[in-house]
Design a protein around this motif. Structure first.
Motif, PDB file in Angstrom:
ATOM      1  N   ARG A 127      61.996  26.082  52.684  1.00 10.12           N
ATOM      2  CA  ARG A 127      62.609  25.053  53.538  1.00 10.12           C
ATOM      3  C   ARG A 127      64.127  25.105  53.447  1.00 10.12           C
ATOM      4  NH1 ARG A 127      57.855  22.809  52.293  1.00 10.12           N
ATOM      5  NH2 ARG A 127      58.507  21.956  50.281  1.00 10.12           N
ATOM      6  N   MET A 128      64.645  25.305  52.249  1.00 13.49           N
ATOM      7  CA  MET A 128      66.092  25.370  52.066  1.00 13.49           C
ATOM      8  C   MET A 128      66.689  26.530  52.876  1.00 13.49           C
ATOM      9  SD  MET A 128      68.211  25.410  48.484  1.00 13.49           S
ATOM     10  CE  MET A 128      67.837  27.102  48.060  1.00 13.49           C
ATOM     11  N   GLU A 129      66.051  27.692  52.815  1.00 15.57           N
ATOM     12  CA  GLU A 129      66.543  28.847  53.570  1.00 15.57           C
ATOM     13  C   GLU A 129      66.408  28.615  55.072  1.00 15.57           C
ATOM     14  OE1 GLU A 129      68.208  31.704  52.588  1.00 15.57           O
ATOM     15  OE2 GLU A 129      68.359  30.481  50.776  1.00 15.57           O
ATOM     16  N   SER A 130      65.284  28.047  55.484  1.00 15.51           N
ATOM     17  CA  SER A 130      65.050  27.799  56.914  1.00 15.51           C
ATOM     18  C   SER A 130      66.008  26.765  57.486  1.00 15.51           C
ATOM     19  CB  SER A 130      63.606  27.340  57.145  1.00 15.51           C
ATOM     20  OG  SER A 130      62.709  28.366  56.809  1.00 15.51           O
ATOM     21  N   LEU A 131      66.411  25.791  56.664  1.00 15.26           N
ATOM     22  CA  LEU A 131      67.350  24.770  57.127  1.00 15.26           C
ATOM     23  C   LEU A 131      68.704  25.358  57.518  1.00 15.26           C
ATOM     24  CD1 LEU A 131      66.599  21.726  54.833  1.00 15.26           C
ATOM     25  CD2 LEU A 131      66.640  21.734  57.327  1.00 15.26           C
ATOM     26  N   LYS A 132      69.023  26.521  56.992  1.00 14.04           N
ATOM     27  CA  LYS A 132      70.265  27.192  57.375  1.00 14.04           C
ATOM     28  C   LYS A 132      70.194  27.692  58.813  1.00 14.04           C
ATOM     29  CE  LYS A 132      71.122  28.733  52.644  1.00 14.04           C
ATOM     30  NZ  LYS A 132      71.142  29.909  51.743  1.00 14.04           N
ATOM     31  N   GLN A 133      68.981  27.804  59.355  1.00 12.97           N
ATOM     32  CA  GLN A 133      68.769  28.294  60.712  1.00 12.97           C
ATOM     33  C   GLN A 133      68.474  27.180  61.715  1.00 12.97           C
ATOM     34  OE1 GLN A 133      68.980  31.735  61.268  1.00 12.97           O
ATOM     35  NE2 GLN A 133      69.540  31.860  59.114  1.00 12.97           N
ATOM     36  N   VAL A 134      67.571  26.259  61.318  1.00 13.25           N
ATOM     37  CA  VAL A 134      67.140  25.206  62.244  1.00 13.25           C
ATOM     38  C   VAL A 134      66.933  23.877  61.517  1.00 13.25           C
ATOM     39  CG1 VAL A 134      66.019  26.757  63.915  1.00 13.25           C
ATOM     40  CG2 VAL A 134      64.706  25.857  62.009  1.00 13.25           C
ATOM     41  N   PRO A 135      67.356  22.760  62.120  1.00 14.09           N
ATOM     42  CA  PRO A 135      67.187  21.465  61.458  1.00 14.09           C
ATOM     43  C   PRO A 135      65.727  21.025  61.366  1.00 14.09           C
ATOM     44  CG  PRO A 135      68.088  21.160  63.653  1.00 14.09           C
ATOM     45  CD  PRO A 135      68.064  22.637  63.393  1.00 14.09           C
ATOM     46  N   THR A 136      64.854  21.592  62.178  1.00 13.38           N
ATOM     47  CA  THR A 136      63.441  21.198  62.149  1.00 13.38           C
ATOM     48  C   THR A 136      62.687  21.800  60.963  1.00 13.38           C
ATOM     49  OG1 THR A 136      62.946  23.005  63.679  1.00 13.38           O
ATOM     50  CG2 THR A 136      63.283  20.796  64.629  1.00 13.38           C
ATOM     51  N   ALA A 137      63.350  22.588  60.133  1.00 15.22           N
ATOM     52  CA  ALA A 137      62.696  23.163  58.944  1.00 15.22           C
ATOM     53  C   ALA A 137      62.205  22.063  57.996  1.00 15.22           C
ATOM     54  CB  ALA A 137      63.650  24.097  58.214  1.00 15.22           C
ATOM     55  N   ILE A 138      62.805  20.890  58.080  1.00 15.15           N
ATOM     56  CA  ILE A 138      62.344  19.794  57.212  1.00 15.15           C
ATOM     57  C   ILE A 138      60.930  19.337  57.574  1.00 15.15           C
ATOM     58  CG2 ILE A 138      64.660  18.984  56.655  1.00 15.15           C
ATOM     59  CD1 ILE A 138      64.212  16.694  58.669  1.00 15.15           C
ATOM     60  N   LEU A 139      60.444  19.735  58.742  1.00 16.25           N
ATOM     61  CA  LEU A 139      59.093  19.373  59.158  1.00 16.25           C
ATOM     62  C   LEU A 139      58.032  20.291  58.565  1.00 16.25           C
ATOM     63  CD1 LEU A 139      59.776  18.707  62.949  1.00 16.25           C
ATOM     64  CD2 LEU A 139      59.697  17.040  61.074  1.00 16.25           C
TER      65      LEU A 139
END
Length: 176
Positions: A104-116
């Motif tokens: 999730r931490m890595e994905s949040l660098k790409q898209v804000p919806t990674a928290i889902l």
């Protein structure tokens, strides 16, 4: 000598029914073939978003097929039919939440919806199960984020030894 076996489980109603091309499973296999510097046997399966079916597939890949690593793709979001994390938790002896946290931490660098995303990982006997998202670009990002720890994890549980290509994804083994 038998090659290490890695299970790749796509969870998708549409792909399992043939209404949609499975892009997640092939993306996982492509990433693994780039990351690993050794041959391995890939066992690909595709099942619907049905918790008992997912649990049975995970159990079979670990217990019957002897996969040291099982990577899932799909079913980790907040939609009502996204039940991959629950199925994973049901079949695992112990959970490893750090995998999901890092993805999730890595994905949040790409898209804000990674928290889902609700990816997780856990151990079933001598197998590691890792949940990945379903989007191919997110699969590669997340797999490369967590893979440096996977070979050592497999060493610790007495599973097959995996060697990575250090130019793509260096594995971390303490004392080396």
């Amino acid at each position: 000598m038998r090659l290490p076996c890695i299970g790749i489980l796509t969870i998708s109603d549409r792909a399992s029914q043939g209404h949609y091309e499975d892009k997640g499973g092939p993306a996982v296999e492509t990433s693994l073939r780039a990351i690993l510097a050794m041959p391995f046997e890939a066992l690909r399966r595709c099942v619907p978003d049905e918790r008992p079916v997912i649990e049975a597939a995970l159990s079979s890949l670990c217990d019957n097929d002897g996969c040291c690593l099982v990577v899932t793709t799909g079913g980790t979001g907040p939609a009502p039919r996204d039940v991959t994390p629950e199925a994973t938790e049901a079949v695992c002896d112990r959970m490893l939440p750090g995998f999901g946290e890092l993805m999730r931490m890595e994905s949040l660098k790409q898209v804000p919806t990674a928290i889902l995303s609700r990816q997780t990982a856990g151990l079933r006997g001598r197998s590691l199960i890792v949940n990945l998202p379903g989007k191919p670009s997110a699969i590669d990002l997340c797999l490369k984020a967590v893979f440096p720890a996977i070979p050592y994890c497999l060493d610790l549980i007495g599973a097959a030894r995996l060697e990575t290509d250090p130019a793509i994804c260096p594995a971390f083994r303490p004392g080396k």
